[in-house]
Design an enzyme around this catalytic site. Structure first.
Site, PDB file in Angstrom:
ATOM      1  N   HIS A  38       0.832  -1.206   0.000  1.00 23.05           N
ATOM      2  CA  HIS A  38       0.000   0.000   0.000  1.00 23.05           C
ATOM      3  C   HIS A  38       0.870   1.261   0.000  1.00 23.05           C
ATOM      4  O   HIS A  38       1.286   1.723   1.054  1.00 23.05           O
ATOM      5  CB  HIS A  38      -0.891   0.015   1.239  1.00 23.05           C
ATOM      6  N   HIS A  75      -4.159   3.861  -3.366  1.00 24.84           N
ATOM      7  CA  HIS A  75      -4.266   3.173  -2.066  1.00 24.84           C
ATOM      8  C   HIS A  75      -3.355   1.948  -1.985  1.00 24.84           C
ATOM      9  O   HIS A  75      -2.559   1.818  -1.062  1.00 24.84           O
ATOM     10  CB  HIS A  75      -5.722   2.777  -1.801  1.00 24.84           C
ATOM     11  N   GLU A 129     -18.182  -2.983  24.660  1.00 29.12           N
ATOM     12  CA  GLU A 129     -17.407  -4.229  24.824  1.00 29.12           C
ATOM     13  C   GLU A 129     -16.186  -4.264  23.913  1.00 29.12           C
ATOM     14  O   GLU A 129     -15.101  -4.662  24.322  1.00 29.12           O
ATOM     15  CB  GLU A 129     -18.294  -5.457  24.536  1.00 29.12           C
ATOM     16  N   HIS A 180     -29.333 -14.031  25.293  1.00 28.45           N
ATOM     17  CA  HIS A 180     -28.307 -13.897  26.324  1.00 28.45           C
ATOM     18  C   HIS A 180     -27.633 -15.219  26.671  1.00 28.45           C
ATOM     19  O   HIS A 180     -26.842 -15.286  27.612  1.00 28.45           O
ATOM     20  CB  HIS A 180     -28.913 -13.279  27.585  1.00 28.45           C
TER      21      HIS A 180
HETATM   22  C1  LIG Z   1     -11.754  -4.023   9.712  1.00 27.92           C
HETATM   23  C2  LIG Z   1     -11.201  -3.850   8.340  1.00 27.92           C
HETATM   24  N1  LIG Z   1     -12.039  -3.845   7.297  1.00 27.92           N
HETATM   25  C3  LIG Z   1     -11.559  -3.737   6.045  1.00 27.92           C
HETATM   26  C4  LIG Z   1     -10.226  -3.630   5.799  1.00 27.92           C
HETATM   27  C5  LIG Z   1      -9.686  -3.573   4.374  1.00 27.92           C
HETATM   28  N2  LIG Z   1      -9.213  -2.204   4.117  1.00 27.92           N
HETATM   29  C6  LIG Z   1      -7.923  -1.887   4.195  1.00 27.92           C
HETATM   30  S1  LIG Z   1      -7.671  -0.247   4.010  1.00 27.92           S
HETATM   31  C7  LIG Z   1      -9.301   0.039   3.776  1.00 27.92           C
HETATM   32  C8  LIG Z   1      -9.843   1.437   3.603  1.00 27.92           C
HETATM   33  C9  LIG Z   1      -8.923   2.348   2.927  1.00 27.92           C
HETATM   34  O1  LIG Z   1      -9.283   3.669   3.149  1.00 27.92           O
HETATM   35  P1  LIG Z   1      -8.542   4.538   4.242  1.00 27.92           P
HETATM   36  O2  LIG Z   1      -8.734   3.915   5.551  1.00 27.92           O
HETATM   37  O3  LIG Z   1      -9.031   5.922   4.085  1.00 27.92           O
HETATM   38  O4  LIG Z   1      -7.018   4.433   3.876  1.00 27.92           O
HETATM   39  P2  LIG Z   1      -6.287   5.154   2.659  1.00 27.92           P
HETATM   40  O5  LIG Z   1      -6.749   4.481   1.411  1.00 27.92           O
HETATM   41  O6  LIG Z   1      -6.655   6.577   2.714  1.00 27.92           O
HETATM   42  O7  LIG Z   1      -4.849   4.900   2.920  1.00 27.92           O
HETATM   43  C10 LIG Z   1     -10.022  -1.139   3.835  1.00 27.92           C
HETATM   44  C11 LIG Z   1     -11.492  -1.236   3.650  1.00 27.92           C
HETATM   45  C12 LIG Z   1      -9.374  -3.621   6.930  1.00 27.92           C
HETATM   46  N3  LIG Z   1      -8.065  -3.535   6.814  1.00 27.92           N
HETATM   47  N4  LIG Z   1      -9.894  -3.708   8.177  1.00 27.92           N
END
Ligand SMILES: Cc1ncc(C[n+]2csc(CCOP(=O)(O)OP(=O)(O)O)c2C)c(N)n1
Ligand SMILES: [Mg+2]
Length: 663
Positions: A33, A264, A411, A473
């Site tokens: 990334h 990304h 939680e 529960h």
């Molecule tokens: C709980 C969770 N859901 C989904 C993902 C997969 N995922 C990785 S980054 C991302 C979103 C990317 O957007 P952002 O957080 O704004 O990061 P940017 O692209 O700006 O670096 C997702 C959905 C993850 N890592 N964790």
């Protein structure tokens, strides 16, 4: 604190070293990334060069600032920073082997793989919540040991995804309520997620959101060093947690990709990498950092040396030095184990029975008196979880010296914050909710296990034995699901003696999390004679022997009492019956095969397993002639006895099933 704003081109040059290490590593791995490292490099450079208190030569310095990359997908930002600032285990070779098996540079930061990685991140929202726990631990230890020994901050880089995740709501509201002024979140406000613009899926006003939770907010241009510096400077003396929205361009400098979701993830290809070099004026080949820049970064890594030395001198001069070292080392006094053994003896001699959640409070009474390390808590079920002993006081926003946290109905936030506390060190967190809501904590429990964090989860109301509250529960599949998590010690004690033993195990197991499954309903005293030995530590053991037995009853928790009653009945009918209590499968699996065979009984003998939960997993213990008595669907609402009778989890059914097995 630094007074003068940094020079823009100086910061940009330093930041470009991060950018190209990240880009070259992603390109070499052909995955990863680049967007976040390129976008946040300037902000991170200002933070590391002008504010962060750290010393790569002493990565475990207890009073270092904590840096949490909550957006773990940007791991190359962290790896590059660790390398550049001189963490010796983060070699250039490690960067070249980004995302390869066995390297320290996994796809997301993994706690324990390299120094300087404060927590494992990747599941979005976890890091920022860990950070709340770290900041909480810091405030508590500062109250206990004074600011001479404990006075540091926790910095977080959080992305849009971190803040969209539900857990962030719990983190933000907790931090705001407790006014954690040592917590600073840098939001990578780039308006981009994987699917495209954030406007596709959110219209939250982040500034107002944080403000309403009690935070101080600010924003800056994340590519303007002076502006980042200004915002971070102001944050140093804030009266509460601070969120700085850093407006950035994702994938800064990548032609055709910057500012879009294409930045990304994924290796952008040689052409784009070359184009980025051109656009940012970076003329060095892959993985080459010119000496002057490398030296400047190394010097930044040495800035904290004098502060570290000053701190070491202050600690040496402190009359609390030993106590502080013991706290950081997690040292438990021998009187703790002795106290729990004495409790066991008392329980046996006074024939104490009752609900294991209440017997757990008795164990905690001893533990909380013998060590100051524990910080208890509950997600608003304190009277049900029995987690607050009389000898500890609550932590409040005005006074952090207490040892009990009212986490509120949060939680997931509680579980992740506890992980943060455990990773911070100096405290051992335990916190409770209903067993059925362990599902609400599960992602954090999993990470505790993955990291080997010393977090203790207290899960009461552990079966259909909650009775009238009904199927919503009544945990059914939770035990099996939790037992499936590698490295998690799931313990379901049968009585007060086993409860004390399981607490002792949980306190001493400092490189893995524990989870105690405790009953709402009463248990009988299963252990009728005292042993100083911790029998639960073997995971399973023979509770009642019977010479020549052709039948063994296996049970956990409240069903051990049922098994003992069934045994009485069978013995009366002339059927020699053994009873095995199995408080912790994971520990039993670690025993020598010979011991396991001895406990389970000869292969050709019959085994009946009894547990008021789903059968998943029990088949491995049933042998050639085995059966399971438990649940095969969701529960039902009614008085405990009636619910057990309704599902046929009774002594009579157990006796009949046992006899059928022997036919
Ligand atoms: C709980 C969770 N859901 C989904 C993902 C997969 N995922 C990785 S980054 C991302 C979103 C990317 O957007 P952002 O957080 O704004 O990061 P940017 O692209 O700006 O670096 C997702 C959905 C993850 N890592 N964790
Ligand atoms: Mg984003």
């Amino acid at each position: 604190m630094p007074q003068t704003a940094p020079d823009q081109s100086h910061i940009r040059n330093l930041a470009n070293a991060i950018r190209f290490l990240a880009l070259d590593a992603v390109q070499a791995a052909k995955s990863g990334h680049p967007g976040l490292p390129l976008g946040m490099a300037d902000v991170a450079t200002v933070l590391f060069s002008r504010f962060l208190k750290f010393n790569p030569a002493q990565p475990h310095w207890p009073d270092r600032d904590r840096f949490v990359l909550s957006a773990g997908h940007g791991s190359m930002l962290l790896y590059a920073l660790l390398h550049l600032t001189g963490y010796t285990d983060m070699t250039l070779d490690e960067l070249k082997h980004f995302r390869r098996v066995g390297s320290r540079t996994a796809g997301h930061p993994e706690y324990g793989h390299a120094t300087g990685i404060e927590t494992t991140t990747g599941p979005l929202g976890q890091g920022i919540t860990n950070a709340v726990g770290m900041a909480m631990a810091e405030r508590h230890l500062a109250a206990r040991f004074g600011s001479d020994l404990v006075d540091h901050k926790t910095y977080v880089i959080a992305s849009d995804g971190d803040l969209e995740e539900g857990i962030s709501h719990e983190a933000i509201s907790l931090a705001g309520h407790y006014r954690l002024k040592n917590l600073i979140v840098l939001w990578d406000d780039n308006s981009i997620t994987i699917d495209g613009a954030t406007s596709l899926s959110t219209s939250v006003n982040m500034d107002q959101r944080f403000k309403s939770a009690g935070w101080i907010t600010d924003n800056c241009n994340g590519h303007d060093a002076a502006d980042v510096f200004r915002a971070l400077s102001a944050a140093q003396s804030a009266g509460g947690p601070v969120m700085i929205a850093c407006r950035t361009v994702i994938g800064f400098g990548m032609p055709g990709r910057e500012g879009t979701q294409k930045a990304h993830s994924d290796a952008p290809g040689e052409d784009v990498v070359a184009g980025t070099r051109k656009q940012l004026g970076w003329e060095w080949p892959p993985f080459v950092i010119p000496d002057d820049l490398a030296n400047q970064w190394r010097a930044i890594g040495k800035q904290g040396e004098s502060e570290f030395n000053d701190w070491t001198a202050r600690k040496s001069a402190s009359n609390k030095a030993q106590e502080f070292d013991d706290a950081i080392g997690g040292v438990l006094p021998p009187s703790l184990a002795a106290g729990l053994v004495a409790l066991k003896q008392k329980i046996v001699s006074e024939k104490t029975d009752g609900a294991t959640r209440k017997l757990s409070e008795k164990a905690l009474d001893v533990i909380n008196a013998e060590t100051k390390l524990t910080i208890g808590g509950s997600a608003d079920l304190t009277p049900s979880n029995n987690t607050k002993t009389k000898n500890i006081e609550p932590i409040t926003p005005a006074d952090f010296s207490g040892r009990y946290l009212h986490y509120g109905i949060r939680e997931h936030g509680m579980a992740a914050a506890m992980n943060g506390m455990a990773l911070h060190g100096g405290v051992i967190p335990y916190g409770g909710t209903f067993m059925v809501f362990s599902d609400y904590c599960r992602p954090s429990i999993r990470l505790a296990a993955l990291m080997g964090a010393h977090t203790i989860f207290v899960m009461t109301h552990d079966s259909i034995g909650v009775g009238e509250d009904g199927p919503t529960h009544q945990p059914i599949e939770q035990l099996a699901a939790l037992r499936a998590i590698p490295g998690l010690l799931v313990m379901r004690p049968a009585d007060g003696v086993e409860t004390a033993e399981c607490w002792q195990i949980a306190m001493q197991s400092n490189s893995n999390p524990s989870l105690l499954a405790l009953s709402r309903q009463d248990t009988i005293l299963a252990r009728d004679s005292h042993t100083a030995d911790n029998l639960s530590a073997r995971g399973a053991y023979v509770l009642r022997e019977a010479p020549g037995a052709k039948l063994t009853l296996l049970a956990t928790g409240t069903e051990v009492g049922l098994a003992l009653a069934a045994r009485d009945s069978l013995m009366k009918d002339g059927i020699a019956t053994r009873v095995v209590s199995m408080p912790c499968w994971a520990l039993f699996e670690q025993q020598p095969a010979e011991y396991q065979r001895m406990v389970l009984g000869a292969p050709d003998t019959a085994r009946l397993a009894i547990e008021a939960a789903c059968p998943l997993g029990w088949d491995r213990y049933l042998g050639q002639k085995g059966a399971f008595l438990g649940m095969h669907g969701f529960g039902a609402s009614g008085p405990v006895k009636d619910v057990y009778a309704h599902f046929g989890i009774t002594v009579e059914v157990a006796v009949q099933m046992a006899k059928d097995l022997l036919k």
